[in-house]
Design an enzyme around this catalytic site. Sequence first.
Site, mmCIF file in Angstrom:
data_model
loop_
_atom_site.group_PDB
_atom_site.id
_atom_site.type_symbol
_atom_site.label_atom_id
_atom_site.label_comp_id
_atom_site.label_asym_id
_atom_site.label_seq_id
_atom_site.Cartn_x
_atom_site.Cartn_y
_atom_site.Cartn_z
ATOM 1 N N ALA A 1 0.827 -1.289 0.129
ATOM 2 C CA ALA A 1 -0.013 -0.055 -0.036
ATOM 3 C C ALA A 1 0.968 1.247 -0.235
ATOM 4 C CB ALA A 1 -0.878 0.194 1.422
ATOM 5 N N HIS B 1 17.012 5.390 26.542
ATOM 6 C CA HIS B 1 17.216 4.062 27.270
ATOM 7 C C HIS B 1 15.995 4.225 28.327
ATOM 8 C CE1 HIS B 1 18.850 0.903 29.255
ATOM 9 N NE2 HIS B 1 18.695 1.481 30.393
#
Length: 479
Positions: A328, A452
């Site tokens: 798509a 993190h």
Amino acid sequence: MAQQFDVVVIGAGPGGYVAAIRCAQLGLKTACIEKWQDDKGKPVYGGTCLNVGCIPSKALLDSSHRYHDATHGLAVHGISAGEVSMDIPAMMGRKRQIVSQLTGGIAGLLKANGVTALSGSGRLLAGRKVEFTPQGGAPELIEAANVILATGSSPIEIPPARFDGDRIVDSTGALEFSEVPKRLGVVGAGVIGLELGSVWARLGAEVVVIEALPEFLMMVDQQVSKEAYKLFTKQQGLDIRLNARVTGTSVVDGRVNVTYLDGDAEKQESFDRLIVAVGRRPVTKGLLAADSGVNLDERGFVHVNDFCQTDMPGVFAVGDIVRGPMLAHKAMEEGVMVAERISGRKTQLNYDCIPSIIYTHPEIAWVGANEQQLKAAGTPYTAGVFPFVASGRAMAANDTAGMVKILRHEETDRILGCHIIGPSAADLVQQMVIAMEFGATAEDIALIVFGHPSLSEGVHEAALAALGHAIHIPNRKKK
Ligand code: FAD
Ligand code: AMP
């Protein structure tokens, strides 16, 4: 007098509706013809993707994943949920609601952008004239300065397993089962077969996937496809039979009996339902008059150049009816490119940077060249691999299967490809799509700060590993 437009688009899937909207944004008088109707005769926009493809399949993948997680994935967190049950009609209702909201949204977007939406079917005649046949009406002529063909694709039917719409179905039928089949066969271990097989396997079906090719997921980096095979067969309960070609089927007493060749040996299987997912073909039947000036290539796709121009000046074709991956997002960006080129811009599409995704669990996603392609081309490269088992975020989520792999050019350090199997692979690979579009090197990625703890750190560490100085996994010894 015939209606006149700057642009007539035939087909309102992701290729067509995006092209039409962008043309209108650029000030072009645009019509978009779509023949899809709902069961009440109301026009429906969005094509395969929104109605019977990307969106409904992802809705079912998400529902079935939650069910599987509730039945298999909670105990490890110390959660006991009691008895968990699945209401299939409710799951299907949710899927239909999402589809109708999105398809209705496209109708609204066409209107808001000033596109004339025409419900009926379109056919290209000579001289860029379009024959428009409204639903239930007589054909009319439309004159167009430019035409964009975007009629998409339909499932391939194979003689040994003809669709009967009940027991032997295509991908559309597989999105509509009213109950979980006890034993489900899937012909073809391609993207669609694996995604739909996963949906029903997670809901409790015993799924057997029968694939003619001897190798699993040939288009995928081999390290990733080997890992996928191991994970799908062991953890996800898919019984994948390779080198197995379906040669015949019969429906007896509501069961589908399948004969297939396993190498040279003939074997039999019996299923409650069979999904045939052996690929899709471009929809061009009845689309082109003999003198339209548009030609097909040897595989039946509309012949186009890199800019989606057909052999007839002023006629373009985008999406699944032209060469390239049937995706798509590829269709949409071709739609944008063509609209902008019609309006005089020099827009191009970087076909080397189109991501591919398989929405299994774990997900598989990749962009650029894989290791076997680089080897075949003799390109000097180094690979860096970071396994999710070393990721704190993946561990916290109890989702540590898989890896991120980055391939870099050994001399220029340019990133050549990224191949991921694991949690959120679809979203992670997009980081490398952007990096590659900007011509990034592995060092560029190494020098970027990654949040993190996040799955994205896997991308960072894979780039570091490709350079030989990963921090959170041991590095390969230099030769
Ligand atoms: P289509 O979406 O097929 O649209 C073409 C439109 O043209 C249709 O609405 C059709 O009715 C209309 N049309 C045809 N002929 C005429 C005519 N003569 N006159 C008027 N209208 C006409 N791709 C992804 O990127 N991600 C996915 O997760 C994904 N999942 C998929 C899952 C499934 C089960 C399937 C089947 C496909 C999936 N795809 C996915 C592929 C994606 O759906 C297609 O690549 C995409 O829809 C192609 O867009 P298109 O505009 O070229 O064609
Ligand atoms: P895709 O083109 O990605 O949708 O994948 C379709 C898959 O179906 C391919 O891997 C084909 O090898 C496979 N296939 C095609 N015909 C058969 C068949 N008769 N039996 C089993 N697998 C088939």
